[in-house]
Scaffold this motif. Structure first.
Motif, mmCIF file in Angstrom:
data_model
loop_
_atom_site.group_PDB
_atom_site.id
_atom_site.type_symbol
_atom_site.label_atom_id
_atom_site.label_comp_id
_atom_site.label_asym_id
_atom_site.label_seq_id
_atom_site.Cartn_x
_atom_site.Cartn_y
_atom_site.Cartn_z
ATOM 1 N N TYR A 37 1.127 -1.279 0.087
ATOM 2 C CA TYR A 37 -0.106 -0.176 0.006
ATOM 3 C C TYR A 37 0.923 1.248 -0.067
ATOM 4 O O TYR A 37 0.753 2.217 -0.688
ATOM 5 N N ARG A 38 1.774 1.234 0.678
ATOM 6 C CA ARG A 38 2.911 2.300 0.681
ATOM 7 C C ARG A 38 3.572 2.632 -0.723
ATOM 8 O O ARG A 38 3.613 3.608 -1.162
ATOM 9 N N ALA A 39 4.164 1.384 -1.413
ATOM 10 C CA ALA A 39 4.326 1.527 -2.728
ATOM 11 C C ALA A 39 3.305 2.299 -3.746
ATOM 12 O O ALA A 39 3.796 3.116 -4.603
ATOM 13 N N VAL A 40 2.149 1.818 -3.638
ATOM 14 C CA VAL A 40 0.997 2.521 -4.451
ATOM 15 C C VAL A 40 0.803 3.735 -3.892
ATOM 16 O O VAL A 40 0.867 4.674 -4.760
ATOM 17 N N GLY A 41 0.944 4.060 -2.535
ATOM 18 C CA GLY A 41 0.819 5.611 -2.211
ATOM 19 C C GLY A 41 1.825 6.515 -2.690
ATOM 20 O O GLY A 41 1.585 7.635 -2.959
ATOM 21 N N VAL A 51 -5.540 3.047 -9.041
ATOM 22 C CA VAL A 51 -6.143 1.563 -9.280
ATOM 23 C C VAL A 51 -4.859 0.996 -10.527
ATOM 24 O O VAL A 51 -4.363 0.043 -10.197
ATOM 25 N N ALA A 52 -4.435 2.272 -11.136
ATOM 26 C CA ALA A 52 -3.360 1.781 -12.151
ATOM 27 C C ALA A 52 -2.004 1.539 -11.410
ATOM 28 O O ALA A 52 -1.647 0.558 -12.011
ATOM 29 N N ALA A 53 -1.753 2.333 -10.461
ATOM 30 C CA ALA A 53 -0.398 2.142 -9.628
ATOM 31 C C ALA A 53 -0.588 0.829 -9.083
ATOM 32 O O ALA A 53 0.311 -0.019 -9.006
ATOM 33 N N ALA A 54 -1.808 0.345 -8.549
ATOM 34 C CA ALA A 54 -1.919 -0.964 -7.956
ATOM 35 C C ALA A 54 -1.605 -1.878 -8.926
ATOM 36 O O ALA A 54 -0.900 -3.132 -8.713
ATOM 37 N N GLN A 55 -2.401 -1.713 -10.072
ATOM 38 C CA GLN A 55 -2.316 -3.002 -10.904
ATOM 39 C C GLN A 55 -0.984 -3.182 -11.776
ATOM 40 O O GLN A 55 -0.653 -4.258 -11.982
ATOM 41 N N LEU A 57 1.970 -2.662 -10.235
ATOM 42 C CA LEU A 57 2.887 -2.667 -8.904
ATOM 43 C C LEU A 57 3.799 -4.035 -9.099
ATOM 44 O O LEU A 57 3.368 -5.092 -9.494
ATOM 45 N N THR A 58 5.222 -3.825 -8.863
ATOM 46 C CA THR A 58 6.085 -4.815 -9.031
ATOM 47 C C THR A 58 6.760 -5.079 -7.748
ATOM 48 O O THR A 58 6.824 -4.240 -7.059
ATOM 49 N N ALA A 59 7.205 -6.336 -7.571
ATOM 50 C CA ALA A 59 7.922 -6.765 -6.267
ATOM 51 C C ALA A 59 8.991 -5.758 -6.189
ATOM 52 O O ALA A 59 9.473 -5.598 -4.940
ATOM 53 N N GLU A 60 9.844 -5.415 -7.102
ATOM 54 C CA GLU A 60 11.166 -4.577 -7.042
ATOM 55 C C GLU A 60 10.687 -3.110 -6.315
ATOM 56 O O GLU A 60 11.443 -2.679 -5.757
ATOM 57 N N GLU A 61 9.488 -2.716 -6.763
ATOM 58 C CA GLU A 61 9.166 -1.438 -6.027
ATOM 59 C C GLU A 61 9.179 -1.348 -4.698
ATOM 60 O O GLU A 61 9.297 -0.505 -3.819
ATOM 61 N N LEU A 62 8.872 -2.332 -4.087
ATOM 62 C CA LEU A 62 8.970 -2.699 -2.543
ATOM 63 C C LEU A 62 10.200 -2.448 -1.985
ATOM 64 O O LEU A 62 10.372 -1.902 -0.669
ATOM 65 N N GLU A 63 11.277 -2.467 -2.868
ATOM 66 C CA GLU A 63 12.499 -2.262 -2.165
ATOM 67 C C GLU A 63 13.178 -1.059 -2.581
ATOM 68 O O GLU A 63 14.284 -0.773 -2.152
ATOM 69 N N GLN A 64 12.507 -0.458 -3.172
ATOM 70 C CA GLN A 64 13.273 1.075 -3.799
ATOM 71 C C GLN A 64 12.689 2.125 -2.964
ATOM 72 O O GLN A 64 11.812 2.378 -2.489
#
Ligand code: DC
Length: 204
Positions: A37-41, A51-55, A57-64
């Motif tokens: 949710y933070r990565a989408v935020g 909604v576009a951001a959530a759809q 979303l990649t696992a890599e973004e969680l690390e950036q």
């Protein structure tokens, strides 16, 4: 063997530390679902439609970059009320929960919506004042220029939004074990969580 542990509760109750400690103790994989949710935020703060951001979303973004800022936390809590955002993130979380070797997921709706069949469900909580003090110390240590009052107001605002939304509100599952960490050291809270999980785990 797949074995899943759901750990839910409000911000700064100790879920993150407990989840990491549980994962390390049992050798389970850990997913902090708040990061989704933070990565989408963060994307939304950059101008992307939620909604576009959530759809996308990649696992890599969680690390950036640093997703653990107060601004991103509020943005996360706001996108988290949108049913289509939540729906876009379900499959990733469920697949993670089914990993062989065991998985622990922490969030707000893991025991109620994402993994209603989890082998163990914990709801970790603490008073708003205790949680705000912990978050204040954490943010101050990172050099953030916040006051205790601001952090308490922020915690209360986020609690209310997370608990009152109509889709997947934060609440304990009926079969969750409640763990109040207000009066516990982090070591004691973790030891309690490990004990609860050990009792439910088939002997190795
Ligand atoms: O756990 P956290 O503080 O990183 O979560 C940030 C926000 O994301 C939180 O205020 C609500 C939302 N969230 C959610 O709705 N469901 C989850 N499973 C995890 C987080």
């Amino acid at each position: 063997m797949s074995f899943s542990v759901a750990i839910d509760g409000p911000a700064a109750a100790g879920k993150g530390t407990i989840s990491k400690g549980v994962a390390a103790h049992f050798g389970f994989a850990h997913l902090d679902t708040g990061l989704l949710y933070r990565a989408v935020g963060r994307r939304v703060l950059d101008g992307v439609e939620p909604v576009a951001a959530a759809q996308a979303l990649t696992a890599e973004e969680l690390e950036q970059g640093d997703l653990r800022t107060a601004e991103i936390a509020q943005a996360a809590s706001k996108v988290a009320v949108i049913p289509e955002v939540r729906a876009a993130l379900v499959d990733f979380q469920r697949a993670f929960a089914r990993r062989s070797g065991g998985a622990v997921l922490d969030g707000r709706d893991i025991g109620t919506v994402i993994c209603p069949e989890a082998d163990v469900k914990l709801f970790v909580t603490a008073s708003a004042e205790v949680r705000a003090e912990r978050r204040f110390l954490e943010l101050s240590a990172k050099g953030s220029d916040v006051t205790r009052d601001q952090v308490l107001a922020d915690v209360r605002e986020r609690d209310a939004r997370d608990a009152e939304r109509s889709t997947a509100p934060m609440k304990p599952a009926e079969d969750a074990v409640l763990l109040d960490t207000s009066e516990l050291s982090i070591d004691d809270a973790l030891a309690t969580a490990i004990d609860i999980i050990r009792q439910k785990r088939p002997a190795a």
